[in-house]
Design a protein around this motif. Structure first.
Motif, PDB file in Angstrom:
ATOM      1  N   GLU A 247       9.736  62.257  92.508  1.00 11.40           N
ATOM      2  CA  GLU A 247      11.160  62.443  92.786  1.00 11.40           C
ATOM      3  C   GLU A 247      11.643  63.760  92.195  1.00 11.40           C
ATOM      4  OE1 GLU A 247      15.060  62.174  93.999  1.00 11.40           O
ATOM      5  OE2 GLU A 247      13.228  61.221  94.748  1.00 11.40           O
ATOM      6  N   TYR A 248      11.201  64.085  90.992  1.00 10.90           N
ATOM      7  CA  TYR A 248      11.534  65.394  90.427  1.00 10.90           C
ATOM      8  C   TYR A 248      10.960  66.515  91.303  1.00 10.90           C
ATOM      9  CZ  TYR A 248      13.560  63.902  85.941  1.00 10.90           C
ATOM     10  OH  TYR A 248      14.388  63.393  84.965  1.00 10.90           O
ATOM     11  N   LEU A 249       9.761  66.289  91.830  1.00  9.79           N
ATOM     12  CA  LEU A 249       9.144  67.276  92.718  1.00  9.79           C
ATOM     13  C   LEU A 249       9.975  67.440  93.990  1.00  9.79           C
ATOM     14  CD1 LEU A 249       6.842  69.148  93.580  1.00  9.79           C
ATOM     15  CD2 LEU A 249       5.572  67.120  94.342  1.00  9.79           C
ATOM     16  N   ARG A 250      10.438  66.322  94.553  1.00  7.57           N
ATOM     17  CA  ARG A 250      11.261  66.366  95.757  1.00  7.57           C
ATOM     18  C   ARG A 250      12.543  67.165  95.506  1.00  7.57           C
ATOM     19  NH1 ARG A 250      15.525  64.407  98.125  1.00  7.57           N
ATOM     20  NH2 ARG A 250      16.187  63.276  96.262  1.00  7.57           N
ATOM     21  N   GLN A 251      13.077  67.042  94.290  1.00  6.28           N
ATOM     22  CA  GLN A 251      14.294  67.768  93.930  1.00  6.28           C
ATOM     23  C   GLN A 251      14.025  69.227  93.572  1.00  6.28           C
ATOM     24  OE1 GLN A 251      16.297  65.665  90.759  1.00  6.28           O
ATOM     25  NE2 GLN A 251      16.335  63.719  91.859  1.00  6.28           N
ATOM     26  N   GLY A 252      12.747  69.599  93.508  1.00 10.45           N
ATOM     27  CA  GLY A 252      12.403  70.963  93.115  1.00 10.45           C
ATOM     28  C   GLY A 252      12.589  71.222  91.640  1.00 10.45           C
ATOM     29  N   ARG A 253      12.481  70.163  90.825  1.00 10.21           N
ATOM     30  CA  ARG A 253      12.745  70.291  89.386  1.00 10.21           C
ATOM     31  C   ARG A 253      11.572  69.806  88.539  1.00 10.21           C
ATOM     32  NH1 ARG A 253      17.021  68.266  86.681  1.00 10.21           N
ATOM     33  NH2 ARG A 253      16.934  66.207  87.693  1.00 10.21           N
ATOM     34  N   LEU A 254      10.366  69.935  89.081  1.00  9.33           N
ATOM     35  CA  LEU A 254       9.160  69.535  88.352  1.00  9.33           C
ATOM     36  C   LEU A 254       8.292  70.755  88.108  1.00  9.33           C
ATOM     37  CD1 LEU A 254       7.360  67.246  87.204  1.00  9.33           C
ATOM     38  CD2 LEU A 254       6.301  67.093  89.475  1.00  9.33           C
ATOM     39  N   LYS A 255       7.975  71.006  86.851  1.00 11.18           N
ATOM     40  CA  LYS A 255       7.088  72.103  86.482  1.00 11.18           C
ATOM     41  C   LYS A 255       5.855  71.562  85.771  1.00 11.18           C
ATOM     42  CE  LYS A 255      10.570  75.762  86.077  1.00 11.18           C
ATOM     43  NZ  LYS A 255      11.133  76.837  85.207  1.00 11.18           N
ATOM     44  N   ALA A 256       4.842  72.403  85.703  1.00  9.36           N
ATOM     45  CA  ALA A 256       3.603  72.021  85.020  1.00  9.36           C
ATOM     46  C   ALA A 256       3.215  73.102  84.020  1.00  9.36           C
ATOM     47  CB  ALA A 256       2.466  71.808  86.017  1.00  9.36           C
ATOM     48  N   THR A 257       2.677  72.671  82.908  1.00  7.61           N
ATOM     49  CA  THR A 257       2.166  73.579  81.886  1.00  7.61           C
ATOM     50  C   THR A 257       0.679  73.326  81.719  1.00  7.61           C
ATOM     51  OG1 THR A 257       4.263  73.755  80.680  1.00  7.61           O
ATOM     52  CG2 THR A 257       2.256  74.211  79.448  1.00  7.61           C
ATOM     53  N   LEU A 258      -0.112  74.369  81.751  1.00  4.24           N
ATOM     54  CA  LEU A 258      -1.562  74.222  81.661  1.00  4.24           C
ATOM     55  C   LEU A 258      -2.020  74.235  80.208  1.00  4.24           C
ATOM     56  CD1 LEU A 258      -4.315  74.131  83.162  1.00  4.24           C
ATOM     57  CD2 LEU A 258      -4.315  76.646  83.052  1.00  4.24           C
ATOM     58  N   PHE A 259      -2.805  73.226  79.843  1.00  2.52           N
ATOM     59  CA  PHE A 259      -3.489  73.244  78.563  1.00  2.52           C
ATOM     60  C   PHE A 259      -4.765  74.060  78.731  1.00  2.52           C
ATOM     61  CE2 PHE A 259      -1.492  68.947  77.387  1.00  2.52           C
ATOM     62  CZ  PHE A 259      -0.574  69.544  76.539  1.00  2.52           C
ATOM     63  N   GLY A 260      -4.894  75.119  77.951  1.00  2.00           N
ATOM     64  CA  GLY A 260      -6.042  76.008  78.080  1.00  2.00           C
ATOM     65  C   GLY A 260      -7.233  75.578  77.250  1.00  2.00           C
ATOM     66  N   ARG A 261      -8.166  76.512  77.076  1.00  3.47           N
ATOM     67  CA  ARG A 261      -9.430  76.223  76.404  1.00  3.47           C
ATOM     68  C   ARG A 261      -9.254  75.787  74.957  1.00  3.47           C
ATOM     69  NH1 ARG A 261     -13.895  80.828  78.051  1.00  3.47           N
ATOM     70  NH2 ARG A 261     -13.986  80.376  80.313  1.00  3.47           N
ATOM     71  N   GLY A 262      -8.207  76.277  74.316  1.00  6.31           N
ATOM     72  CA  GLY A 262      -8.051  76.002  72.891  1.00  6.31           C
ATOM     73  C   GLY A 262      -7.491  74.641  72.557  1.00  6.31           C
ATOM     74  N   ILE A 263      -7.222  73.815  73.571  1.00  2.00           N
ATOM     75  CA  ILE A 263      -6.631  72.501  73.336  1.00  2.00           C
ATOM     76  C   ILE A 263      -7.553  71.420  73.892  1.00  2.00           C
ATOM     77  CG2 ILE A 263      -4.689  70.976  73.888  1.00  2.00           C
ATOM     78  CD1 ILE A 263      -2.897  73.421  73.963  1.00  2.00           C
ATOM     79  N   ALA A 264      -7.773  70.399  73.088  1.00  4.00           N
ATOM     80  CA  ALA A 264      -8.597  69.271  73.511  1.00  4.00           C
ATOM     81  C   ALA A 264      -7.707  68.099  73.890  1.00  4.00           C
ATOM     82  CB  ALA A 264      -9.548  68.855  72.390  1.00  4.00           C
ATOM     83  N   TRP A 265      -8.074  67.425  74.975  1.00  8.33           N
ATOM     84  CA  TRP A 265      -7.420  66.182  75.387  1.00  8.33           C
ATOM     85  C   TRP A 265      -8.489  65.113  75.483  1.00  8.33           C
ATOM     86  CZ3 TRP A 265      -7.142  64.514  81.015  1.00  8.33           C
ATOM     87  CH2 TRP A 265      -6.589  63.225  81.111  1.00  8.33           C
TER      88      TRP A 265
END
Length: 288
Positions: free
Chosen positions: A203-221
């Protein structure tokens, strides 16, 4: 911004370990699993935290963490009578949120890395709608997948796609503005009978209000929802702590470095556990 930690569910993938205990109370190396997601709001400087779990498990979490005052924060509790999806936590937590921003995190996720705090703060500072995170994986078919452009705007969200449009999985960490609970009210149960967080994000995407942040190499999940995941996470924590001497998700240390508690308070916490390596580490911070 306030934080909600969802530590509910039945933990069926961890049976028989979870027959009589909530999975987030099981240990990941030297501390309860719940310490790891709890460290996220502490690192961000958030002092109002709502922990949601089953009615049976809540007294155990309260015994473990209390009201949060020993860490200089405010921890409240709310029951999830039935596990009906991650989006349900926004409905349960609506009175707690009070129309403000929310950091929502799953109780079986571990995040660690040198740049983690700055990445989280940057995502929070730019919050205008919702922010999800992307983590590069070899097998995106096994996860929810996010596709986004060079300006971090989300182009698509897919759940376990056969032909993923990116290699970025979506971890269980989300930032929302004050509209999240209202959006969750309009989410219909999925075929498996749950209120899916993906529906809120879409729904946030439909509203154009959804962003993403990339976790890079230095972060473990690390996902600790399976016995194999718990073992690998424990081995990772042990390796980092033994080799570097820094503890992962030592909530007492984070509270102290954030200025939530004084050195005297930290000393008392360390003294209470001085017979353990964990307590000795806390005491070593004071002299270091």
């Amino acid at each position: 911004m306030k934080a909600i930690i969802l530590a509910g569910g039945l933990g069926t993938r961890l049976y028989p370990m979870t027959t009589v205990i909530s999975k987030q109370l099981l240990p990941i190396y030297d501390k309860p699993m719940i310490y790891y997601p709890l460290s996220i709001p502490l690192l961000m400087g958030l002092r109002d935290i709502l922990l949601i779990s089953t009615p049976q498990a809540l007294p155990l979490y309260q015994q473990l963490l209390g009201d949060g005052s020993r860490l200089g924060v405010n921890i409240q509790y709310a029951p999830q009578e039935k596990p009906q999806g991650l989006a349900q936590s926004l409905l349960i937590g609506e009175p707690f949120i009070g129309g403000g921003q929310t950091c929502l995190i799953l109780g079986d996720n571990i995040f660690y890395g040198h740049s983690l705090t700055s990445v989280l703060q940057s995502a929070r500072d730019g919050l205008d709608g919702a922010v999800i995170f992307g983590y590069p994986v070899k097998n995106p078919q096994a996860y929810g997948v996010v596709e986004f452009d060079s300006e971090n705007r989300v182009l698509s969200l897919e759940e376990k796609p056969e032909n993923p449009k990116s290699n970025c999985a979506v971890p269980g960490l989300y930032f929302y503005d004050g509209a999240a609970a209202e959006i969750a009210k309009h989410v219909r149960p999925s075929p498996r009978g749950e209120l899916e967080i993906t529906a809120v994000n879409q729904e946030y995407l439909r509203q154009g209000r959804l962003k993403a942040t990339l976790f890079g190499r230095g972060i473990a999940w690390l996902d600790t929802g399976t016995p194999e995941g718990m073992l690998k996470a424990s081995e990772y924590v042990e390796a980092v702590q033994s080799r570097q001497g820094f503890y992962i998700s030592c909530i007492e240390e984070i509270a102290w470095r954030r200025g939530f508690i004084s050195t005297e308070q930290l000393c008392r916490l360390g003294e209470a556990a001085k017979s353990t390596d964990y307590g000795k580490y806390i005491l070593s911070l004071i002299g270091g």
